[in-house]
Design an enzyme around this catalytic site. Structure first.
Site, PDB file in Angstrom:
ATOM      1  N   ASN A 173      70.033   1.241  15.844  1.00  0.00           N
ATOM      2  CA  ASN A 173      68.715   0.813  15.360  1.00  0.00           C
ATOM      3  C   ASN A 173      67.752   1.970  15.057  1.00  0.00           C
ATOM      4  OD1 ASN A 173      68.461   1.269  18.105  1.00  0.00           O
ATOM      5  ND2 ASN A 173      67.010  -0.385  18.441  1.00  0.00           N
ATOM      6  N   GLU A 276      69.811   4.875  28.330  1.00  0.00           N
ATOM      7  CA  GLU A 276      68.701   4.025  27.877  1.00  0.00           C
ATOM      8  C   GLU A 276      69.345   2.781  27.293  1.00  0.00           C
ATOM      9  OE1 GLU A 276      65.706   4.705  28.543  1.00  0.00           O
ATOM     10  OE2 GLU A 276      65.816   6.825  29.057  1.00  0.00           O
ATOM     11  N   CYS A 310      64.787  -2.039  21.194  1.00  0.00           N
ATOM     12  CA  CYS A 310      64.945  -2.230  22.641  1.00  0.00           C
ATOM     13  C   CYS A 310      63.610  -2.649  23.238  1.00  0.00           C
ATOM     14  CB  CYS A 310      65.453  -0.959  23.298  1.00  0.00           C
ATOM     15  SG  CYS A 310      64.435   0.471  22.967  1.00  0.00           S
TER      16      CYS A 310
HETATM   17  N1  LIG Z   1      66.527   1.696  26.076  1.00  0.00           N
HETATM   18  C1  LIG Z   1      66.507   2.314  24.909  1.00  0.00           C
HETATM   19  O1  LIG Z   1      65.995   3.404  24.747  1.00  0.00           O
HETATM   20  C2  LIG Z   1      67.140   1.669  23.711  1.00  0.00           C
HETATM   21  C3  LIG Z   1      66.738   2.067  22.430  1.00  0.00           C
HETATM   22  C4  LIG Z   1      67.353   1.476  21.325  1.00  0.00           C
HETATM   23  C5  LIG Z   1      68.334   0.515  21.503  1.00  0.00           C
HETATM   24  N2  LIG Z   1      68.684   0.137  22.763  1.00  0.00           N
HETATM   25  C6  LIG Z   1      69.675  -0.914  22.959  1.00  0.00           C
HETATM   26  O2  LIG Z   1      70.804  -0.692  22.117  1.00  0.00           O
HETATM   27  C7  LIG Z   1      71.404  -1.933  21.796  1.00  0.00           C
HETATM   28  C8  LIG Z   1      71.638  -2.012  20.313  1.00  0.00           C
HETATM   29  O3  LIG Z   1      72.320  -0.889  19.854  1.00  0.00           O
HETATM   30  P1  LIG Z   1      73.910  -0.899  19.574  1.00  0.00           P
HETATM   31  O4  LIG Z   1      74.318  -2.261  19.131  1.00  0.00           O
HETATM   32  O5  LIG Z   1      74.186   0.265  18.689  1.00  0.00           O
HETATM   33  O6  LIG Z   1      74.462  -0.634  21.036  1.00  0.00           O
HETATM   34  P2  LIG Z   1      75.986  -0.400  21.476  1.00  0.00           P
HETATM   35  O7  LIG Z   1      75.969  -0.312  22.976  1.00  0.00           O
HETATM   36  O8  LIG Z   1      76.879  -1.381  20.836  1.00  0.00           O
HETATM   37  O9  LIG Z   1      76.372   1.028  20.863  1.00  0.00           O
HETATM   38  C9  LIG Z   1      75.654   2.194  21.210  1.00  0.00           C
HETATM   39  C10 LIG Z   1      76.509   3.398  20.884  1.00  0.00           C
HETATM   40  O10 LIG Z   1      77.648   3.418  21.742  1.00  0.00           O
HETATM   41  C11 LIG Z   1      78.813   3.654  20.975  1.00  0.00           C
HETATM   42  N3  LIG Z   1      79.981   3.162  21.715  1.00  0.00           N
HETATM   43  C12 LIG Z   1      80.616   1.974  21.601  1.00  0.00           C
HETATM   44  N4  LIG Z   1      81.637   1.927  22.495  1.00  0.00           N
HETATM   45  C13 LIG Z   1      81.613   3.087  23.189  1.00  0.00           C
HETATM   46  C14 LIG Z   1      82.390   3.626  24.256  1.00  0.00           C
HETATM   47  N5  LIG Z   1      83.400   2.959  24.797  1.00  0.00           N
HETATM   48  N6  LIG Z   1      82.077   4.848  24.732  1.00  0.00           N
HETATM   49  C15 LIG Z   1      81.033   5.550  24.216  1.00  0.00           C
HETATM   50  N7  LIG Z   1      80.272   5.086  23.195  1.00  0.00           N
HETATM   51  C16 LIG Z   1      80.559   3.879  22.698  1.00  0.00           C
HETATM   52  C17 LIG Z   1      78.499   2.976  19.659  1.00  0.00           C
HETATM   53  O11 LIG Z   1      79.349   3.423  18.638  1.00  0.00           O
HETATM   54  C18 LIG Z   1      77.065   3.419  19.460  1.00  0.00           C
HETATM   55  O12 LIG Z   1      77.007   4.739  18.971  1.00  0.00           O
HETATM   56  C19 LIG Z   1      70.444  -2.997  22.296  1.00  0.00           C
HETATM   57  O13 LIG Z   1      70.930  -3.536  23.502  1.00  0.00           O
HETATM   58  C20 LIG Z   1      69.151  -2.234  22.527  1.00  0.00           C
HETATM   59  O14 LIG Z   1      68.292  -2.812  23.478  1.00  0.00           O
HETATM   60  C21 LIG Z   1      68.115   0.701  23.862  1.00  0.00           C
END
Ligand SMILES: NC(=O)c1ccc[n+]([C@@H]2O[C@H](COP(=O)([O-])OP(=O)(O)OC[C@H]3O[C@@H](n4cnc5c(N)ncnc54)[C@H](O)[C@@H]3O)[C@@H](O)[C@H]2O)c1
Length: 510
Positions: A173, A276, A310
């Site tokens: 995002n 995060e 988020c």
């Molecule tokens: N707290 C924060 O700062 C914050 C900020 C933005 C988004 N978010 C959260 O992120 C989520 C949305 O983003 P998303 O759909 O990209 O999240 P996601 O957890 O699906 O993916 C995040 C990242 O992890 C990678 N990934 C996937 N499998 C992995 C593995 N096994 N090992 C290491 N990396 C792996 C993905 O390719 C991506 O780069 C929502 O839950 C949102 O709340 C949190």
């Protein structure tokens, strides 16, 4: 071909347009010969970007080169590391208009918001360069005579040193800003950065890496092995994710994303984690809230970027006396939001994927099955991944959407008998990222904020991660550690102390 040679160098402009991986300081195509497509959320059949499917051997090579490069990079003076980051920021600024459409195509963010994200990242890199100087150039001296039975014959010089190679994993995002918030502090502090972009948003993250890489090339030349201090490794998270986060040469992981982060943290060995993760940020509306302010903050907080933040407002708890008025006024504003293409700067565009749209729909249907209903002015409507914004009223405390993150443009309203009940419901959630409280009473606001289990509580405002110098953290399943420029610099360094042992106590005079 674009207007910026350094950006063109990061992709196959004469061929498929695929983005290269960046390993050991060089752009490469993966030896697998395979690329990974990301599709446009708005037009699920259209490819938005192609990136390399890197192999385990390529990731090992990236770590080996990064480990060697980091030993040199940490010896580059702090001020010069800052200058390189500032130069990268200038490249990024100059290319903002070229990069914004890449973000828009990949993650369906409006052109205006995409450009804002690029400029926010320029500001972040520049601020990081300066903050690193302020935070990392000053240590402390601890004297032994503070501790019982000791004289002043031991002086401990305390400094912060880099960790090594940091695995940086941003979510879809904010594929530039949340990559920059990891790469910037990692490099400024003298670490190497092993960047793994999200599958949707990979080309956007690659564009940021191209700016940083060019700034490194300008300083050290195209063939220097120090360029390996930042790598861009692409591949499917589930295929290469474990390799990156459990690699023996990974000194720390900085991850932003959803619940995947919990399994990443559980699998990791004894290395620091900056996690995060997701949130279900509640807004608590008290009897004495300023209704106009509350309504505008809730609409902005819940529906910007179709709720895929988020820190979006994800559930609203309103006391009975204000419930009907707040719901009606929010519905009026939500009904006026424009729905359409991100290229046209519509308020609401498609959500990231079919699975995300299906999840949002299932939460809506569950809320309705448990007694809720779409407000008459904001009926449920979906075309592929495009979901029209919905205010759901009369939502049950037991509805799944009251407790789970929807990450989409639907907002549940729950009527509560008192603020106490709202706090109890908010605290029963497994997440604890941010929360908002709306009340005109300053003392009351503080008391409510103190009782809410959240990393940050906003008084009379929507949740927000920025400005990027603020500390940002979650409790419970929302994360470990703090982000924010200074806090990331601290998270990406550790304390080292050097003790001077004097032959006999020595007391300094003025
Ligand atoms: N707290 C924060 O700062 C914050 C900020 C933005 C988004 N978010 C959260 O992120 C989520 C949305 O983003 P998303 O759909 O990209 O999240 P996601 O957890 O699906 O993916 C995040 C990242 O992890 C990678 N990934 C996937 N499998 C992995 C593995 N096994 N090992 C290491 N990396 C792996 C993905 O390719 C991506 O780069 C929502 O839950 C949102 O709340 C949190």
């Amino acid at each position: 071909m674009g207007a910026h040679k350094w950006l063109d160098a990061a992709r196959d402009v004469d061929g498929t347009g695929e983005y290269y991986a960046l390993i050991a300081g060089k752009y490469i195509k993966a030896s697998s010969g395979q690329t990974i497509p990301a599709y446009k959320p708005q037009e699920p059949e259209a490819v938005a970007s192609l990136v390399q499917a890197c192999s385990a051997a390529e990731i090992d090579a990236a770590f080996a080169a990064a480990t060697a490069a980091q030993k040199k990079w940490r010896c580059v003076p702090l001020w010069k590391r800052g200058v390189i980051l500032k130069n990268a920021a200038q490249y990024l600024r100059a290319a903002a208009d070229e990069i914004a459409p890449v973000i828009t195509a990949e993650v369906s963010k409006s052109i205006k918001a995409a450009r804002d994200e690029v400029i926010r990242t320029v500001d972040l890199l520049e601020y990081t360069a300066e903050e690193a100087i302020r935070v990392l150039s000053v240590g402390e001296m601890v004297t032994s005579d503070a501790f019982p039975h000791n004289g002043r014959n031991k002086l401990s010089l305390v400094q912060r040193v880099p960790l090594g190679t940091i695995t940086c994993i941003p979510p879809f995002n904010y594929p530039i800003n949340l990559a920059g918030s990891k790469i910037g502090p990692a490099l400024a502090a003298g670490n190497a950065a092993m960047v793994k972009p999200p599958s949707s948003g990979a080309a956007s993250t690659a564009s940021l890496c191209a700016a940083v890489h060019q700034a490194l090339v300008d300083e050290f030349g195209p063939d220097s092995d120090i360029l390996a201090v930042m790598s861009l490794v692409t591949g499917r998270g589930r295929e290469i994710g474990d390799l990156l986060t459990t690699h023996p040469s990974a000194a720390a992981t900085s991850f932003t994303g959803g619940s995947t982060g919990i399994s990443v943290a559980k699998k990791a060995g004894m290395i620091p984690m900056q996690m995060e993760l997701g949130g279900n940020d509640p807004a608590v509306v008290a009897e004495d809230a300023d209704v106009a302010l509350t309504v505008s903050q809730i609409v902005k907080g819940a529906f910007s970027y179709q709720g895929q933040r988020c820190t979006a407002v994800k559930v609203v708890f309103v006391v009975e006396s204000l419930y009907d008025e707040v719901v009606a006024k929010v519905a009026d504003k939500v009904a006026a939001l424009t729905v359409g293409r991100p290229e046209d700067n519509s308020d609401i565009a498609a959500v990231i994927s079919k699975s995300s749209a299906d999840w949002i729909q299932s939460l809506f249907e569950d809320a309705v099955a448990k007694g809720g209903n779409a407000h008459a002015k904001t009926p449920w409507k979906r075309e592929n991944n495009l979901i029209w914004p919905v205010v759901i009223e009369n939502v049950s405390k037991d509805a799944t959407i009251t407790h789970e993150e929807q990450f989409g443009p639907i907002l549940p309203f729950v009527k509560v008998a008192s603020v106490d009940e709202a706090i109890e419901l908010a605290n029963s959630c497994k997440f604890g990222l941010q929360a908002s409280v709306f009340t005109k009473g300053a003392e009351r606001a503080i008391q409510i904020a103190d009782r809410l289990e959240a990393g940050t509580v906003q008084i009379n405002g929507a949740p927000s991660r920025g400005p990027d110098n603020f500390p940002f953290q979650g409790t419970k399943e929302s994360g470990i550690g703090s982000q924010g420029v200074k806090y990331s610099l601290l998270a990406m360094t550790k304390i080292k102390s050097t003790v001077i042992n004097l032959p006999e106590p020595s007391y300094s005079v003025a």
